[in-house]
Design an enzyme around this catalytic site. Structure first.
Site, PDB file in Angstrom:
ATOM      1  N   ARG A 142     -13.739  -0.206   0.183  1.00 53.59           N
ATOM      2  CA  ARG A 142     -14.229   0.714   1.420  1.00 53.59           C
ATOM      3  C   ARG A 142     -13.024   2.148   1.124  1.00 53.59           C
ATOM      4  NH1 ARG A 142     -10.772  -2.788   6.058  1.00 53.59           N
ATOM      5  NH2 ARG A 142      -9.762  -3.311   4.046  1.00 53.59           N
ATOM      6  N   LYS A 186       1.147  -1.138   0.035  1.00 51.09           N
ATOM      7  CA  LYS A 186       0.313   0.006  -0.060  1.00 51.09           C
ATOM      8  C   LYS A 186       0.937   1.029   0.101  1.00 51.09           C
ATOM      9  CE  LYS A 186      -4.088  -2.432   2.259  1.00 51.09           C
ATOM     10  NZ  LYS A 186      -2.941  -3.797   1.837  1.00 51.09           N
TER      11      LYS A 186
END
Length: 337
Positions: free
Chosen positions: A255, A132
């Site tokens: 999300r 990430k």
């Protein structure tokens, strides 16, 4: 790597990878001088101490402390040879909702670790990153990218200090706290497995794979490398099918701050990326060692310009059957469909 008479400190040592590292080190490197588990969760430390009682594992020490506390870190690092930095706030939605807390731990904590290492006699540091952190779109990824940059740049300000800082970056750790597989196994009891996006893919690495990578960096890093493993991807639909083939699978949407495909090397990184065989290494733009010597010693091959490495375009994939086998091997030995 021989750790005889060496002392190691693991920040976030009560987490999934910290515990796996502890198990590996104490089972394979019994002549280690000291292993310090540094974390802020007293309950997890208490539970871990039951697994490693002092009469059987005299090398292990449990040190309550937060990476936000530089004075406490510095005290903990006295007499330490190697540091593995695994402490972080890592839940994407929680970081989005509590950005200041995430910044204090993941960025401020990283700088505190670096400063404490400089103030003591630490020889080598390996910091854990995440996929990430590559082209981040969420705060967690942005803070980890910043952390990566801090550790890599620390090699430029060490002067005559022989310390080496390096970073390891990998994808989702199978079975780690908060990961999708334990979540799906639990949700299976309800008969519903929520799917964020039918196209979603992720990289996959076992805890043992993560441990091996950390130990590789600890032993072989020249200082400033960001190591990336060659690992398979999986499709989220295949994970759901492997765990609950008869469950409902409603699509609930991604999300906040979540990607459909994870990246570990961007096309912009390709100018500095080398293939080392088992791993890729993104080398620092500035370094104090000879690039020609590094390439020769590691039999490194420069990747093509524009090369990128992401979970959606991977050449190696887990299948439903291989995922089930991996779940039994690495997550739950009693798992069955």
């Amino acid at each position: 790597m021989n750790l005889k008479n060496k002392s190691i400190l693991i920040t976030g040592g009560t987490g999934s990878l910290g515990k796996a590292l502890t198990e590996f080190i104490l089972s394979k490197q019994s002549e280690i001088k000291r292993l310090v588990i540094y974390s802020r969760d007293e309950q997890k430390q208490f539970q871990m101490a039951q697994e490693y009682p002092h009469d059987r594992y005299p090398q292990i020490r449990f040190f309550i402390g937060d990476v936000r506390d530089k004075e406490r870190l510095t005290r903990a690092m006295k007499g330490i040879d190697y540091v593995i930095h695994a402490a972080a706030m890592k839940h994407v939605p929680i970081a989005e909702y509590n950005p200041d807390e995430c910044i204090k731990t993941n960025i401020g904590g990283a700088q505190n670790v670096i400063d404490a290492c400089f103030q003591t006699n630490v020889e080598r540091v390996v910091a854990l990153s995440t996929d990430k952190a590559c082209a981040p779109i969420n705060l967690y990824g942005a803070t980890k990218l910043t952390s990566d940059k801090l550790f890599i740049a620390a090699n430029n300000i060490k002067g005559d200090n022989p310390i080496k800082f390096s970073v390891v970056r990998y994808g989702n750790v199978m079975g780690s706290n908060g990961s999708v597989i334990p979540f799906f196994i639990k949700k299976k009891e309800e008969g519903v497995l929520p799917i964020t996006d039918v196209e979603m893919t992720r990289f996959n690495i076992s805890l043992q794979g993560g441990v091996s990578m950390v130990m590789h960096a600890l032993e072989h890093a020249w200082g400033g490398e960001l190591f990336v493993p060659k690992i398979p991807s999986y499709k989220i639909l295949d994970v759901a099918e492997a765990i609950g083939p008869n469950c409902e699978k409603p699509v609930v949407g991604i999300r906040p701050g979540e990607k459909v495909h994870e990246e570990m090397i961007t096309a912009s990184d390709s100018f500095y990326t080398y293939d080392l065989g088992k791993y890729y290494a993104i080398l620092p733009a500035t370094h104090k060692w000879s690039l020609d010597e590094y390439v020769k010693t590691n039999n490194a091959q420069k990747v093509p310009q524009g090369f990128r490495y992401n979970s959606g375009e991977n050449t190696e994939w887990e299948t439903v059957d291989s995922l089930r086998a991996l779940i039994i091997d690495h997550v739950d030995p009693n798992f069955s469909v």
